[in-house]
Design an enzyme around this catalytic site. Structure first.
Site, short mmCIF file in Angstrom:
data_model
loop_
_atom_site.label_atom_id
_atom_site.label_comp_id
_atom_site.label_asym_id
_atom_site.label_seq_id
_atom_site.Cartn_x
_atom_site.Cartn_y
_atom_site.Cartn_z
N CYS A 399 -5.65 7.14 -3.58
CA CYS A 399 -4.37 7.81 -3.36
C CYS A 399 -4.02 8.74 -4.52
CB CYS A 399 -3.29 6.76 -3.09
SG CYS A 399 -1.95 7.44 -2.12
N HIS A 526 -5.45 3.55 1.09
CA HIS A 526 -5.61 2.42 0.16
C HIS A 526 -6.57 1.40 0.77
CE1 HIS A 526 -2.22 3.23 -2.66
NE2 HIS A 526 -1.78 3.93 -1.63
N GLU A 528 -7.87 -1.10 -0.50
CA GLU A 528 -7.73 -2.46 -1.06
C GLU A 528 -7.00 -3.42 -0.13
OE1 GLU A 528 -6.27 0.29 -2.22
OE2 GLU A 528 -4.31 -0.06 -3.12
N1 GLN Z 1 2.52 9.60 -5.60
C1 GLN Z 1 1.51 9.98 -4.70
C2 GLN Z 1 2.05 10.35 -3.33
O1 GLN Z 1 3.15 10.03 -3.00
C3 GLN Z 1 0.48 8.89 -4.55
C4 GLN Z 1 1.02 7.64 -3.92
C5 GLN Z 1 0.12 6.47 -4.09
O2 GLN Z 1 -0.78 6.49 -4.91
N2 GLN Z 1 0.36 5.42 -3.34
O3 GLN Z 1 1.36 10.94 -2.54
#
Ligand code: GLN
Length: 602
Positions: A399, A526, A528
């Protein structure tokens, strides 16, 4: 429906979540469909706006629910898919009751905690417990309810009162209460002290709930005499006292509970109709716990994050790394690096910190840059990406980690000076990562692109596609507001950073892979959250194998580990099937009603 309410006494943070999940694991291995509900008595509607420093990570569910990390424990231990309503907060209950009041549902009445809030809690629990949480769509038979906090907390009172009433509503044979307590062993004498447990059990009883099981957490093992004492002073039979000392891994907890007769007790108390168990009962789980203890070779992974002061902030990432390590046969040596310490500013202000952080990064075999928010430490993450790219160091960006990798590549490979994400620098001349058009600005709660979304592989020539079993498309969970700016994609790809996975509309760049690197991959999703102890997440497995120099061999063999590991690592489902088969009762019948003739009577 049978309910097991898990309450906590003395202090929180003694592993109530793991114990509650362990009840589920044990019952699941008996062939019972289990679901769970986590109650967090705070006023927030959900965990979405929490600082990871206070509560640890925000766990994301398939339906986009942003919930407490304990729900992650349940999903991992039970291999189920929970929904946002499986997490109850005071905020949600009040919001529900207040909107009914505005709608006129209580016309003419004074709306009160008792009965309206307590009724709403009971109705919620009864309704949500019925929702299927497994792929077979079967309705659960047992619902584990974990009440957050400890007995006596003001915030928890309406919930305790609701369950006091609930035990009569659903009848005695369908409800039991397991109280998790602490037995301190002061260093001066080393003697286990039962007084705090006595007090908390008294408090629980005073509120109208009697513990059916008392689970005593302690540092060192507790002998039978203390069990006896707790039984005497807390007015329960000795077999209702279960002791759980600090264990080598959380996977031992269900085994320790089972060995003390939890199944027999629940079977009788809740009339579960569980038959005799075979000697292979929970064998895969035992194998898993044994294997963790016997991992010798180490792999050093650096996690470059922003909330590294609290390891709980990265629970799912740590667990996913662990699952991958177990599969690969390595012991995880995980180092948390505060990303800000990798920045030039720290070099000036605090050189030892800067050098220490770089020392750890350089010593690692592989690097993860996990998700995150905001400006602080972003440059340090970019530095980590650069170092991995230039030194052929295995790298997984998640992300914000993907966004950092894109910014780094745009600056240092394409030469776009000061390229940035608009999250960090809204006025950047080269906004390579931008706010998604549909993101609802102005409101913070629940406004991100959340939950399960598909990713389609657009090439056959991809490490990630191979790791995911050469599927055409996969589904993973998301939580972000920003994305790679489509107008820069061509330049990034021509220079070697390929976006080999897109969303269905081909708008969102979901997976990036760097050409000519041993393992430099990043995901907007994500991965994970979908990792399980016996089913590690592919990007994490890729990282670990690349870090120990075994990825090429793994891919060349069609994503197979060595024959020995393969036989050790069959899926959990097979394991459960085996348990189910062996659950055939002595008279030849089976709980599942579908026992094959291969079942053994033992
Ligand atoms: N801050 C970034 C976004 O909003 C990444 C978010 C995250 O890593 N969950 O896209």
């Amino acid at each position: 429906m049978k309910y097991i309410l898990v309450t906590g006494g003395v202090i929180s943070g003694v592993g109530k979540g793991v114990i509650a999940s362990s009840f589920g694991t044990i019952l699941k291995h008996c062939g019972i469909h289990v679901t769970s509900i986590k109650i967090d008595p705070y006023i927030n509607i959900d965990a979405g706006t929490f600082s990871p420093y206070e509560h640890g990570e925000v766990y994301v569910l398939e339906d986009g629910g942003e919930v407490d990390l304990d729900l992650g424990n349940y999903e991992r231990f039970l291999d189920v898919t929970l929904h946002r309503d499986n997490n109850i907060t005071t905020g949600k209950i009040y919001q529900h009751v207040i909107s009914k009041e505005r709608h006129g549902d209580y016309l003419g009445k004074t709306v009160q905690v008792v009965p309206h809030i307590t009724d709403a809690i009971q109705e919620w629990v009864e309704k949500i417990a019925q929702n299927p949480v497994t792929e077979d769509g079967e309705q659960p038979e047992v619902c584990i309810i974990e009440l957050g906090g400890t007995i006596g907390d003001i915030e928890g009172m309406p919930f305790v009162e609701a369950f006091r009433q609930f035990q009569f509503r659903v009848k005695k044979e369908n409800f039991c209460c397991a109280h998790v307590s602490l037995i301190p062993q002061p260093r001066s004498t080393g003697e286990p002290k039962t007084k705090p447990t006595q007090s908390s059990v008294r408090e629980l009883r005073g509120l109208g709930l009697s513990p059916d099981l008392i689970l005593c957490r302690s540092e060192a093992p507790i002998g039978p005499s203390i069990k006896e004492k707790i039984s005497n002073f807390c007015h329960v039979a000795p077999e209702q006292v279960i002791t759980i000392h600090d264990l080598s891994s959380i996977y031992r907890v269900p085994l320790v509970m089972e060995s003390q007769g939890v199944i027999e007790f629940l079977n009788c108390r809740l009339q579960l109709n569980i038959g005799p168990r075979s000697r292979y009962f929970m064998r895969k789980w035992t194998d898993l716990a044994d294997r963790i203890e016997h991992l010798r070779k180490e792999v050093n992974i650096a996690l470059v994050g922003k909330y590294t002061r609290l390891e709980d902030a990265y629970t799912s990432v740590s667990k996913a790394l662990q699952h991958a390590c177990i599969e690969a046969g390595y012991k995880l040596n995980l180092k948390f690096i505060e990303s800000i310490n990798l920045e030039e500013n720290t070099k000036i202000k605090n050189p030892p910190l800067y050098h220490e952080a770089w020392h750890h990064l350089c010593k690692s075999d592989g690097v993860v840059v996990p998700g995150g928010f905001g400006k602080r430490g972003f440059e340090g993450k970019i530095e980590a990406c650069r170092w991995c790219r230039l030194n052929d160091k295995p790298f997984l960006g998640i992300c914000l980690g993907l966004q950092a990798a894109v910014v780094e590549f745009a600056r240092n490979v394409i030469g776009l000076e000061n390229a940035n994400s608009t999250e960090t620098d809204p006025a950047t001349a080269h906004p390579v990562v931008i706010d998604m058009p549909e993101h609802n600005q102005g409101q913070m709660g629940g406004t991100m692109r959340l939950g399960k979304r598909p990713t389609r592989f657009i090439t056959t020539n991809s490490v990630m596609k191979q790791l995911y079993g050469n599927k055409d498309h996969i589904e993973e969970r998301h939580r972000h507001r920003y994305e790679v700016n489509p107008i820069y994609i061509k330049d990034l790809e021509v220079a070697g950073l390929k976006f080999i996975g897109h969303d269905d509309e081909k708008l969102r760049m979901e997976i990036a892979e760097l050409e000519g690197h041993s393992y430099y991959v990043a995901t907007q999703f994500h991965p994970e959250y979908l990792s399980r102890p016996l089913k590690p997440s592919p990007p994490f497995l890729g990282l670990i194998l690349a870090s120990v120099g075994r990825l090429k061999q793994f891919l060349a063999s069609g994503c197979r580990l060595s024959p020995k590991q393969l036989s050790d690592n069959d899926s959990d489902t097979e394991n459960i099937c085996e348990d189910m088969k062996n659950l055939q009762t002595v008279d030849g019948s089976s709980r599942s009603g579908s026992t094959t003739s291969g079942g053994t009577n033992e």
